[in-house]
Design an enzyme around this catalytic site. Structure first.
Site, short mmCIF file in Angstrom:
data_model
loop_
_atom_site.label_atom_id
_atom_site.label_comp_id
_atom_site.label_asym_id
_atom_site.label_seq_id
_atom_site.Cartn_x
_atom_site.Cartn_y
_atom_site.Cartn_z
N GLU A 10 0.87 -1.19 0.00
CA GLU A 10 0.00 0.00 0.00
C GLU A 10 0.89 1.23 0.00
OE1 GLU A 10 -2.42 -0.69 3.46
OE2 GLU A 10 -3.21 -2.56 2.66
N CYS B 249 -10.17 1.03 8.47
CA CYS B 249 -9.53 2.28 8.89
C CYS B 249 -10.13 3.50 8.21
CB CYS B 249 -8.04 2.21 8.60
SG CYS B 249 -7.65 1.68 6.92
ZN LIG Z 1 -7.63 3.41 5.48
#
Ligand SMILES: [Zn+2]
Length: 640
Positions: A314, A410
């Site tokens: 990521e 998140c």
């Molecule tokens: Zn996130």
């Protein structure tokens, strides 16, 4: 204290554009997310287990921990969003709900101050053995952020006291002293959270600990390596160039040249570093902030403000590598970019920081939420073919529609806490100059000066400011002239104002009078954007931007096979206010060409001239609102 700028929050935000999103937050997103955290969403949504983990840890329920080690952070971010919303929209029922959650959280806290349900449930004997991956310090950071926000909004100290006790516990376990762990967070956020706690409560220990984390990170001997060898764990990202770069922990921050690794971690870390640099006057750290900002923003950021070019880690990859369809572009990374930008504005007032803040906010942050507040993007692509997401493993992280929830959730509450606290991003004071960075409608109060602002931003570039109270002494006002604006005018009481232009701001210094009126007129027209030709994916292409809003083409308006569309020879564009489209937006119509309609059905390849291109009208909609009308193709960049 140093000359770190001070954010000046706006009050009484009455902003048409953000107002409607914030209504959606309170009415839909916050209750929806509470249901998610309590596993009360329909079966199709991924399970959270978040509140249940707290109840188990508090001894109110039995069972095993569910989810990721950082699961607790979802409820903290939700609480922070609630706290921020209570500042501008009191809501006794919501506050009672939050109080109830806080009681459960506080009941889970251990006698020594430790508070992380993962280890409380799975075994406290193993705590603090994997700072690299187990997120205890990350969870602590979000606890502190929520606690400070909730205390500031309601005056209630239960969560704040729990947070301070956890911080004291951490201080007893980690630090430079002999016998303590010489470590730092695997996933940053605690650094900026401690700085926020320090600002709120003034305890030097919190500043010291934050500064230690920043200065200790990446120092030899590498803590994460020593920790790994102690435990016999595998090397992180073995065989990948990422390694400890994933955590930005491969070298001291003052020696890091490029924005590398996991993009969210990077943004949170740099934000904490800027806070520490500002509070301690550490010029070396400030220089590192500037260097990493330039790397991230000038060579590794998408036109939408998205960050993270690859799903692998990521993470950031290398300069000018910005693929549109395999991008990661996590919503949290753009939220983090907004955090970082505001802190850079505190370090030094430069319009560039606010330009980027606005770019992220109006585009890759806002695209994270469906217009109804109940579906969310984790990944924010700039080009989507839904079938490719289904069949291509390298694109399977890209979803063509927003999701009801995530196992790792998140992003949704992160977006809520940012949008609920937008007023904190409006202005920053340096010395006696008030810098206006976001043109929200509302009231700014600073040292006897009261300003009422009104705008129809981002659809209209006219901003009006009225002075409704003024101090005796001279004060400077600095109005940001956005980077996208070529032509602008500033009037003071109806006459051209003699403003000094500096670093992206128009500055006016005078003894302000009650009744003074400033009119800022920013030309806001559709403009074609081109990229540095080193961006392989977008060289020879154009994107469309009007004011801070980046536009895209969707299948819903332009049919399938968007890759066949090119910009027409006539660059002009027509705008249209459509109150009933996508919650009310300005759409843009341009000329275009569609290729390929003369291609024979039975030939995959053929020895023929370039296919015919017929003129078509292209209809562009704001990128943030894409995928709100069913599933279909989308793209931001098209060929010229
Ligand atoms: Zn996130």
């Amino acid at each position: 204290m140093s000359e770190y700028g001070v954010p000046v929050p706006m009050t009484d935000v009455r902003d048409g554009f953000w107002g409607s999103f914030r209504d959606t937050l309170v009415r839909e997103a916050i209750p929806y997310q509470w249901a998610a955290l309590n596993d009360a969403l329909p079966e199709t949504a991924e399970k959270s287990g978040c509140m249940r983990n707290f109840r188990i840890a508090a001894g109110l329920e039995t069972g095993d921990f569910h989810g990721y080690p950082f699961q607790d952070s979802d409820v903290y971010k939700w609480l922070e969003g609630v706290a921020c919303s209570l500042r501008w929209k009191p809501n006794p029922a919501l506050e009672a709900l939050a109080d109830g959650a806080i009681r459960i959280i506080a009941a889970a806290q251990q006698p020594d101050g430790y508070l992380d349900t993962y280890y409380i449930i799975r075994g406290l004997d193993r705590r603090w053995t994997n700072l690299r991956d187990d997120h205890e310090l990350y969870v602590a950071g979000h606890l502190i952020e929520a606690a400070v926000a909730y205390w500031q909004a309601t005056g209630k100290r239960v969560l704040l006291d729990a947070a301070i006790r956890f911080a004291a516990h951490i201080d007893s376990v980690i630090g430079p002293e002999e016998g303590k762990l010489h470590g730092y967070p695997g996933h940053p956020v605690l650094e900026m959270a401690l700085m926020r706690l320090y600002d709120a409560a003034g305890d030097e220990r919190h500043l010291r600990l934050a500064a230690y984390f920043i200065r200790q990170r990446g120092k030899q001997p590498l803590f994460f390596e020593e920790e790994r060898l102690r435990s016999g764990r595998e090397e992180a990202w073995k065989g990948s160039p990422l390694g400890l770069r994933y955590y930005q922990a491969h070298a001291p921050l003052t020696e890091q040249r490029d924005a590398v690794g996991h993009a969210v971690r990077a943004m949170y870390l740099y934000s904490g570093m800027a806070d520490v640099a500002g509070a301690t006057g550490d010029g070396e750290l400030a220089a590192a902030c500037r260097r990493l900002w330039e790397s991230a923003v000038r060579r590794r950021m998408y036109v939408t403000g998205a960050l993270g070019s690859s799903e692998h880690g990521e993470a950031f990859t290398f300069d000018y590598d910005l693929p549109n369809d395999t991008v990661y572009g996590e919503t949290c990374a753009s939220v983090g970019l907004v955090f970082f930008a505001r802190r850079m504005l505190c370090l030094e007032p430069r319009g560039e920081y606010a330009d980027v803040m606005e770019r992220a906010l109006f585009n890759s942050v806002l695209s994270g939420m469906q217009l109804d507040g109940k579906r969310f993007f984790y990944v924010n692509p700039l080009e989507v073919v839904p079938e490719a997401c289904r069949w291509d493993r390298h694109k399977s992280h890209v979803k063509p529609e927003r999701q009801p929830w995530f196992g790792c959730a998140c992003c949704p509450p992160n977006l809520v806490r940012l949008l609920a606290s937008l007023e904190d991003y409006a202005a920053v004071r340096h010395g006696d100059t008030l810098y206006l960075n976001l043109y929200l409608g509302g009231t700014l109060r600073d040292g006897g000066l009261v300003l009422e602002t009104e705008s129809r931003y981002p659809w209209d570039g006219r901003v009006e400011l009225k002075v409704t109270a003024a101090p005796r002494e001279e004060r400077s006002l600095a109005l940001r002239i956005p980077g996208w604006c070529r032509v602008w005018r500033l009037l003071l009481n109806g006459e051209e104002a003699a403003a000094e232009c500096r670093e992206g701001y128009a500055l006016l210094r005078r003894r302000w009078q009650t009744g003074d009126r400033l009119n800022l007129e920013l030309e806001m027209i559709p403009r074609w954007v081109r990229t540095d030709p080193r961006v392989r994916e977008d060289a020879g292409k154009v994107a469309l931007q009007r004011g801070p809003i980046v536009y895209c083409l969707e299948e819903a308006d332009n049919g399938k096979d968007l890759h066949l569309l090119r910009r027409g020879p006539d660059p002009s564009a027509e705008t249209r206010w459509e109150p009933d489209t996508l919650g009310g937006v300005i759409t843009v119509l341009t000329t275009g060409l569609r290729e390929g309609s003369d291609w024979p059905e039975d030939r995959l390849y053929d020895f023929r001239d370039a296919p015919e291109a017929r003129p078509v009208e292209l209809k562009w909609v704001p990128y943030y609102a894409w995928a709100n009308r069913g599933t279909g193709e989308m793209r931001v960049w098209i060929r010229e």
